[in-house]
Design a protein around this motif. Structure first.
Motif, PDB file in Angstrom:
ATOM      1  N   ARG A   1      -0.925  15.517  -1.072  1.00 59.89           N
ATOM      2  CA  ARG A   1      -1.861  16.319  -1.862  1.00 59.89           C
ATOM      3  C   ARG A   1      -3.282  16.209  -1.339  1.00 59.89           C
ATOM      4  NH1 ARG A   1      -1.489  13.882  -6.475  1.00 59.89           N
ATOM      5  NH2 ARG A   1      -3.569  12.937  -6.414  1.00 59.89           N
ATOM      6  N   GLU A   2      -3.693  15.016  -0.899  1.00 57.22           N
ATOM      7  CA  GLU A   2      -5.082  14.763  -0.528  1.00 57.22           C
ATOM      8  C   GLU A   2      -5.339  14.786   0.976  1.00 57.22           C
ATOM      9  OE1 GLU A   2      -5.922  10.979  -2.254  1.00 57.22           O
ATOM     10  OE2 GLU A   2      -5.546  11.640  -4.294  1.00 57.22           O
ATOM     11  N   GLY A   3      -4.286  14.610   1.788  1.00 54.00           N
ATOM     12  CA  GLY A   3      -4.464  14.587   3.230  1.00 54.00           C
ATOM     13  C   GLY A   3      -4.918  13.233   3.743  1.00 54.00           C
ATOM     14  N   LYS A   4      -5.270  13.179   5.027  1.00 51.62           N
ATOM     15  CA  LYS A   4      -5.627  11.918   5.675  1.00 51.62           C
ATOM     16  C   LYS A   4      -6.821  11.230   5.042  1.00 51.62           C
ATOM     17  CE  LYS A   4      -3.747  12.790  10.303  1.00 51.62           C
ATOM     18  NZ  LYS A   4      -4.054  12.858  11.757  1.00 51.62           N
TER      19      LYS A   4
ATOM     20  N   SER B   1       9.082   3.859 -12.859  1.00 48.02           N
ATOM     21  CA  SER B   1       7.847   4.354 -13.478  1.00 48.02           C
ATOM     22  C   SER B   1       7.961   5.812 -13.905  1.00 48.02           C
ATOM     23  CB  SER B   1       6.675   4.206 -12.503  1.00 48.02           C
ATOM     24  OG  SER B   1       6.840   5.076 -11.399  1.00 48.02           O
ATOM     25  N   GLY B   2       8.809   6.589 -13.202  1.00 51.71           N
ATOM     26  CA  GLY B   2       8.928   8.009 -13.496  1.00 51.71           C
ATOM     27  C   GLY B   2       7.704   8.814 -13.109  1.00 51.71           C
ATOM     28  N   LEU B   3       6.796   8.228 -12.331  1.00 46.61           N
ATOM     29  CA  LEU B   3       5.520   8.865 -12.001  1.00 46.61           C
ATOM     30  C   LEU B   3       5.542   9.444 -10.588  1.00 46.61           C
ATOM     31  CD1 LEU B   3       3.197   6.094 -13.474  1.00 46.61           C
ATOM     32  CD2 LEU B   3       3.639   8.350 -14.476  1.00 46.61           C
ATOM     33  N   CYS B   4       5.252  10.735 -10.477  1.00 43.63           N
ATOM     34  CA  CYS B   4       5.179  11.398  -9.169  1.00 43.63           C
ATOM     35  C   CYS B   4       3.726  11.431  -8.706  1.00 43.63           C
ATOM     36  CB  CYS B   4       5.728  12.818  -9.253  1.00 43.63           C
ATOM     37  SG  CYS B   4       5.656  13.708  -7.675  1.00 43.63           S
ATOM     38  N   THR B   5       3.483  10.932  -7.505  1.00 39.72           N
ATOM     39  CA  THR B   5       2.118  10.937  -6.957  1.00 39.72           C
ATOM     40  C   THR B   5       1.684  12.334  -6.536  1.00 39.72           C
ATOM     41  OG1 THR B   5       3.103  10.254  -4.851  1.00 39.72           O
ATOM     42  CG2 THR B   5       2.108   8.535  -6.212  1.00 39.72           C
ATOM     43  N   ARG B   6       2.625  13.174  -6.089  1.00 37.59           N
ATOM     44  CA  ARG B   6       2.275  14.474  -5.512  1.00 37.59           C
ATOM     45  C   ARG B   6       2.009  15.550  -6.561  1.00 37.59           C
ATOM     46  NH1 ARG B   6       0.951  18.725  -4.627  1.00 37.59           N
ATOM     47  NH2 ARG B   6       1.261  20.104  -2.843  1.00 37.59           N
ATOM     48  N   CYS B   7       2.632  15.461  -7.729  1.00 37.82           N
ATOM     49  CA  CYS B   7       2.487  16.509  -8.744  1.00 37.82           C
ATOM     50  C   CYS B   7       1.014  16.744  -9.086  1.00 37.82           C
ATOM     51  CB  CYS B   7       3.233  16.113 -10.023  1.00 37.82           C
ATOM     52  SG  CYS B   7       5.012  16.434  -9.965  1.00 37.82           S
ATOM     53  N   GLU B   8       0.665  17.977  -9.297  1.00 38.69           N
ATOM     54  CA  GLU B   8      -0.696  18.291  -9.715  1.00 38.69           C
ATOM     55  C   GLU B   8      -0.981  17.598 -11.048  1.00 38.69           C
ATOM     56  OE1 GLU B   8      -2.935  19.797  -7.918  1.00 38.69           O
ATOM     57  OE2 GLU B   8      -1.456  20.066  -6.326  1.00 38.69           O
ATOM     58  N   GLY B   9      -2.140  17.013 -11.152  1.00 38.38           N
ATOM     59  CA  GLY B   9      -2.489  16.296 -12.360  1.00 38.38           C
ATOM     60  C   GLY B   9      -2.175  14.815 -12.303  1.00 38.38           C
ATOM     61  N   SER B  10      -1.511  14.373 -11.231  1.00 36.08           N
ATOM     62  CA  SER B  10      -1.221  12.948 -11.101  1.00 36.08           C
ATOM     63  C   SER B  10      -2.520  12.171 -10.960  1.00 36.08           C
ATOM     64  CB  SER B  10      -0.345  12.697  -9.870  1.00 36.08           C
ATOM     65  OG  SER B  10      -0.234  11.304  -9.606  1.00 36.08           O
ATOM     66  N   VAL B  11      -2.580  10.989 -11.579  1.00 39.53           N
ATOM     67  CA  VAL B  11      -3.781  10.158 -11.468  1.00 39.53           C
ATOM     68  C   VAL B  11      -3.713   9.248 -10.245  1.00 39.53           C
ATOM     69  CG1 VAL B  11      -4.142  10.183 -13.955  1.00 39.53           C
ATOM     70  CG2 VAL B  11      -2.835   8.297 -12.930  1.00 39.53           C
ATOM     71  N   PHE B  12      -2.584   9.307  -9.509  1.00 45.10           N
ATOM     72  CA  PHE B  12      -2.425   8.433  -8.351  1.00 45.10           C
ATOM     73  C   PHE B  12      -2.635   9.195  -7.051  1.00 45.10           C
ATOM     74  CE2 PHE B  12      -0.429   6.165 -11.746  1.00 45.10           C
ATOM     75  CZ  PHE B  12      -0.836   4.865 -11.508  1.00 45.10           C
ATOM     76  N   HIS B  13      -3.072   8.466  -6.021  1.00 44.92           N
ATOM     77  CA  HIS B  13      -3.322   9.083  -4.729  1.00 44.92           C
ATOM     78  C   HIS B  13      -2.026   9.582  -4.093  1.00 44.92           C
ATOM     79  CE1 HIS B  13      -7.442   7.798  -4.846  1.00 44.92           C
ATOM     80  NE2 HIS B  13      -7.109   6.532  -4.967  1.00 44.92           N
TER      81      HIS B  13
ATOM     82  N   LYS C   1       0.853  -1.194   0.000  1.00 46.61           N
ATOM     83  CA  LYS C   1       0.000   0.000   0.000  1.00 46.61           C
ATOM     84  C   LYS C   1       0.889   1.244   0.000  1.00 46.61           C
ATOM     85  CE  LYS C   1      -2.614  -2.757   3.271  1.00 46.61           C
ATOM     86  NZ  LYS C   1      -2.917  -2.918   4.704  1.00 46.61           N
ATOM     87  N   ILE C   2       0.576   2.172  -0.866  1.00 43.25           N
ATOM     88  CA  ILE C   2       1.369   3.398  -0.917  1.00 43.25           C
ATOM     89  C   ILE C   2       0.481   4.602  -1.195  1.00 43.25           C
ATOM     90  CG2 ILE C   2       3.639   2.437  -1.522  1.00 43.25           C
ATOM     91  CD1 ILE C   2       1.915   1.665  -3.841  1.00 43.25           C
ATOM     92  N   ALA C   3       0.941   5.769  -0.726  1.00 44.20           N
ATOM     93  CA  ALA C   3       0.246   7.015  -1.041  1.00 44.20           C
ATOM     94  C   ALA C   3       1.252   8.157  -1.042  1.00 44.20           C
ATOM     95  CB  ALA C   3      -0.863   7.287  -0.044  1.00 44.20           C
ATOM     96  N   ASP C   4       2.430   7.914  -1.493  1.00 47.12           N
ATOM     97  CA  ASP C   4       3.607   8.777  -1.674  1.00 47.12           C
ATOM     98  C   ASP C   4       4.882   7.965  -1.488  1.00 47.12           C
ATOM     99  OD1 ASP C   4       2.523  11.251  -2.433  1.00 47.12           O
ATOM    100  OD2 ASP C   4       2.253  11.885  -0.352  1.00 47.12           O
ATOM    101  N   CYS C   5       4.854   6.975  -0.584  1.00 43.92           N
ATOM    102  CA  CYS C   5       6.038   6.147  -0.366  1.00 43.92           C
ATOM    103  C   CYS C   5       6.364   5.366  -1.640  1.00 43.92           C
ATOM    104  CB  CYS C   5       5.822   5.184   0.801  1.00 43.92           C
ATOM    105  SG  CYS C   5       5.603   6.023   2.387  1.00 43.92           S
TER     106      CYS C   5
ATOM    107  N   VAL D   1      11.565  13.687  -6.252  1.00 44.54           N
ATOM    108  CA  VAL D   1      12.392  14.763  -5.710  1.00 44.54           C
ATOM    109  C   VAL D   1      11.779  16.129  -5.999  1.00 44.54           C
ATOM    110  CG1 VAL D   1      13.869  14.876  -7.766  1.00 44.54           C
ATOM    111  CG2 VAL D   1      14.766  15.616  -5.522  1.00 44.54           C
ATOM    112  N   CYS D   2      11.015  16.261  -7.076  1.00 48.31           N
ATOM    113  CA  CYS D   2      10.392  17.544  -7.407  1.00 48.31           C
ATOM    114  C   CYS D   2       9.451  18.027  -6.316  1.00 48.31           C
ATOM    115  CB  CYS D   2       9.639  17.432  -8.723  1.00 48.31           C
ATOM    116  SG  CYS D   2       8.429  16.080  -8.776  1.00 48.31           S
ATOM    117  N   CYS D   3       8.844  17.097  -5.579  1.00 50.37           N
ATOM    118  CA  CYS D   3       7.802  17.435  -4.605  1.00 50.37           C
ATOM    119  C   CYS D   3       8.115  16.999  -3.172  1.00 50.37           C
ATOM    120  CB  CYS D   3       6.482  16.786  -5.008  1.00 50.37           C
ATOM    121  SG  CYS D   3       5.796  17.390  -6.567  1.00 50.37           S
TER     122      CYS D   3
END
Length: 239
Positions: free
Chosen positions: A225-228, A209-221, A99-103, A159-161
């Motif tokens: 960005r979303e909080g608890k 994957s090169g995919l950042c979860t935090r960047c605006e526009g990300s399709v991942f949680h 389970k991940i939400a930034d990790c 690293v961007c976020c």
């Protein structure tokens, strides 16, 4: 780059470009409250079987940002391993989900020895060496060979976020800290990639994957960005 598809039952999924035959890896935005249910577990294994042809049972873990690693054996029912942050298996028809939400999720496959592992690596686990600890745990009990294995680094905060305080930055080598911004930013992907290389994984067998979860526009949680109240992603490796 990983491809992104929409699967009705799971939301969006990210799929790496190469996975050896007889195995499957993907990350999904399946929404849940941090702990799966029997129904959700059956849904996941059903989608795995539909997409890969592999019938499997599912194991997850109650994650605590530590370095405990559990071996998973095939069980007819979904299993939630208690208080660990990495899972591994050496028998077929087993799915491991993190389970991940930034990790950072780190999935590993050794096709020659029929071994899989899945790691939950946030900054706390990374600072304590969770990826290396997982490799060591598997090596102690199997013929696991990193040189013939594959690693998959899924969607995570990049690293961007990934802005942190000095108390966090000081736990990492300066090579993995970007200080060009107002506060330090950690590059967990570079940190983890170097660990994998140091343990024998070839560059062309490490898929980011090169995919950042935090960047605006990300399709991942993203927790940041979303909080608890936000959702969780799941990265799954199956054989």
């Amino acid at each position: 780059m990983w491809s992104i598809e929409t699967v009705h039952e799971l939301g969006r999924i990210a799929i790496p470009p190469f996975v050896p035959p007889g195995f499957a890896v993907f990350c999904t935005t399946l929404d849940f409250d941090g702990r799966l249910s029997e129904d959700r577990a059956r849904l996941l294994t059903g989608v795995v079987q539909e997409r890969s042809g592999i019938a499997s049972t599912l194991a997850t873990c109650t994650q605590v940002h530590g370095v405990t690693v559990h071996r998973v054996v095939r069980d007819p029912a979904w299993r939630e391993c208690d208080s660990c942050d990495a899972l591994w298996a050496d028998e077929r028809n087993v799915s491991l989900a993190i389970k991940i939400a930034d990790c950072l999720p780190v999935s590993m496959i050794d096709p020659a020895h029929t071994i899989t592992a899945n790691v939950h690596s946030g900054w706390r686990g990374a600072a304590q060496g969770i990826t290396a600890a997982t490799i060591d745990a598997v090596l102690r009990e199997t013929a696991f060979d990193p040189s013939s294995s594959f690693a998959y680094l899924g969607p995570s905060i990049r690293v961007c976020c990934f802005e942190v305080g000095e108390e966090v930055a000081e736990q990492f080598d300066a090579r993995y800290i970007d200080r060009t911004k107002a506060k330090p930013h950690i590059d967990l992907v570079a940190f983890t990639t170097d660990i994998l290389r140091g343990r024998g994984f070839a560059d062309d067998r490490i898929s980011d994957s090169g995919l950042c979860t935090r960047c605006e526009g990300s399709v991942f949680h993203s927790y940041r960005r979303e909080g608890k109240g936000g959702g969780r992603n799941l990265q799954i490796v199956t054989m």
